[in-house]
Design a protein around this motif. Sequence first.
Motif, PDB file in Angstrom:
ATOM      1  N   ILE A 158       5.155   2.103  -0.101  1.00 41.15           N
ATOM      2  CA  ILE A 158       4.712   1.733   1.245  1.00 41.15           C
ATOM      3  C   ILE A 158       5.318   0.390   1.637  1.00 41.15           C
ATOM      4  O   ILE A 158       5.288  -0.567   0.862  1.00 41.15           O
ATOM      5  CB  ILE A 158       3.177   1.663   1.311  1.00 41.15           C
ATOM      6  CG1 ILE A 158       2.582   3.047   1.037  1.00 41.15           C
ATOM      7  CG2 ILE A 158       2.701   1.137   2.656  1.00 41.15           C
ATOM      8  CD1 ILE A 158       1.081   3.062   0.892  1.00 41.15           C
ATOM      9  N   PHE A 160       4.684  -2.233   4.137  1.00 39.66           N
ATOM     10  CA  PHE A 160       3.889  -2.858   5.197  1.00 39.66           C
ATOM     11  C   PHE A 160       4.351  -4.280   5.484  1.00 39.66           C
ATOM     12  O   PHE A 160       4.072  -4.822   6.551  1.00 39.66           O
ATOM     13  CB  PHE A 160       2.399  -2.859   4.838  1.00 39.66           C
ATOM     14  CG  PHE A 160       2.056  -3.624   3.594  1.00 39.66           C
ATOM     15  CD1 PHE A 160       1.895  -4.999   3.638  1.00 39.66           C
ATOM     16  CD2 PHE A 160       1.883  -2.975   2.379  1.00 39.66           C
ATOM     17  CE1 PHE A 160       1.571  -5.716   2.495  1.00 39.66           C
ATOM     18  CE2 PHE A 160       1.564  -3.686   1.234  1.00 39.66           C
ATOM     19  CZ  PHE A 160       1.408  -5.060   1.286  1.00 39.66           C
ATOM     20  N   ASP A 165       5.202   0.432   7.703  1.00 39.55           N
ATOM     21  CA  ASP A 165       3.993   1.215   7.426  1.00 39.55           C
ATOM     22  C   ASP A 165       2.760   0.337   7.643  1.00 39.55           C
ATOM     23  O   ASP A 165       2.845  -0.893   7.640  1.00 39.55           O
ATOM     24  CB  ASP A 165       3.977   1.721   5.978  1.00 39.55           C
ATOM     25  CG  ASP A 165       5.104   2.684   5.678  1.00 39.55           C
ATOM     26  OD1 ASP A 165       5.266   3.650   6.432  1.00 39.55           O
ATOM     27  OD2 ASP A 165       5.825   2.453   4.680  1.00 39.55           O
ATOM     28  N   SER A 166       1.613   0.989   7.773  1.00 39.92           N
ATOM     29  CA  SER A 166       0.345   0.271   7.796  1.00 39.92           C
ATOM     30  C   SER A 166      -0.088   0.006   6.361  1.00 39.92           C
ATOM     31  O   SER A 166       0.145   0.831   5.470  1.00 39.92           O
ATOM     32  CB  SER A 166      -0.733   1.098   8.510  1.00 39.92           C
ATOM     33  OG  SER A 166      -2.015   0.587   8.246  1.00 39.92           O
ATOM     34  N   ILE A 167      -0.714  -1.128   6.108  1.00 39.00           N
ATOM     35  CA  ILE A 167      -1.184  -1.420   4.756  1.00 39.00           C
ATOM     36  C   ILE A 167      -2.278  -0.441   4.339  1.00 39.00           C
ATOM     37  O   ILE A 167      -2.498  -0.210   3.153  1.00 39.00           O
ATOM     38  CB  ILE A 167      -1.676  -2.881   4.654  1.00 39.00           C
ATOM     39  CG1 ILE A 167      -1.855  -3.263   3.179  1.00 39.00           C
ATOM     40  CG2 ILE A 167      -2.965  -3.084   5.437  1.00 39.00           C
ATOM     41  CD1 ILE A 167      -2.125  -4.729   2.954  1.00 39.00           C
ATOM     42  N   SER A 169      -2.157   2.778   5.110  1.00 38.69           N
ATOM     43  CA  SER A 169      -1.518   4.073   5.333  1.00 38.69           C
ATOM     44  C   SER A 169      -2.245   5.177   4.564  1.00 38.69           C
ATOM     45  O   SER A 169      -2.850   4.932   3.512  1.00 38.69           O
ATOM     46  CB  SER A 169      -0.061   4.000   4.871  1.00 38.69           C
ATOM     47  OG  SER A 169       0.501   5.278   4.700  1.00 38.69           O
ATOM     48  N   CYS A 172      -1.438   5.331   0.896  1.00 36.79           N
ATOM     49  CA  CYS A 172      -1.901   4.295  -0.035  1.00 36.79           C
ATOM     50  C   CYS A 172      -2.971   4.844  -0.967  1.00 36.79           C
ATOM     51  O   CYS A 172      -3.968   5.414  -0.510  1.00 36.79           O
ATOM     52  CB  CYS A 172      -2.446   3.102   0.756  1.00 36.79           C
ATOM     53  SG  CYS A 172      -3.223   1.833  -0.281  1.00 36.79           S
TER      54      CYS A 172
END
Length: 210
Positions: A158, A160, A165-167, A169, A172
């Motif tokens: 990931i 971020f 990406d979103s942390i 996500s 994750c």
Amino acid sequence: MGRLPCSWLCPFGLIQELLYRMPVPKISMKKWFRAGPYIFLGLFVIVLPILVVDATGYGSTWFCKYVCPAGTLEAGIPLLTLNSNLRRAAGWLFVNKLVVLIAISVWCMVTMRAFCRAICPLGAIYGLFNRISWLQLNFDPSRCVGCRACKTACPSDISFYNGEDSINSTACIRCMRCHSICPVNAVSLSFGPCLKTPDKEQAGIDIKAP
């Protein structure tokens, strides 16, 4: 807790981590593979059991029966090893499951957590709760120095740190490696009510990495 069980509770997750330590060439996984768990969830867990039924109107557990390597390794093989009657009854279906297990095991040797990232439908369900779960990861870009340590340590690859990406996500698995490895504490944890985005200034719990 979102996908936390994937990294902290799942036995097959541990097996994948151990397989990846094998001294063989490694292959990165394209991000479009992240759609895989949702395809397996929709097709093997929902669509096929509903549409393909027997004479009594019941569907089959398609994913468990034809795909899942965890069931084969953690239940099928031990049961057949201990029970001679089951060994005599095992047919081509078990052979098929062994082939799938071997193929996925080899894939996990060259790609980190390949099953989790590209196949597992249970992980797909857990991932849907990442952004609304009680446990949240927070990223402070003002602290980030762009060292990429978080991306290097992340088993789900990931990104971020650069906004890709979103942390939190859906990919994750909540292993917390990004939190532990960040040299400038740009990643923090917060705990709060579900369906509410935690305020990292008020609810954030910044546990410094050792």
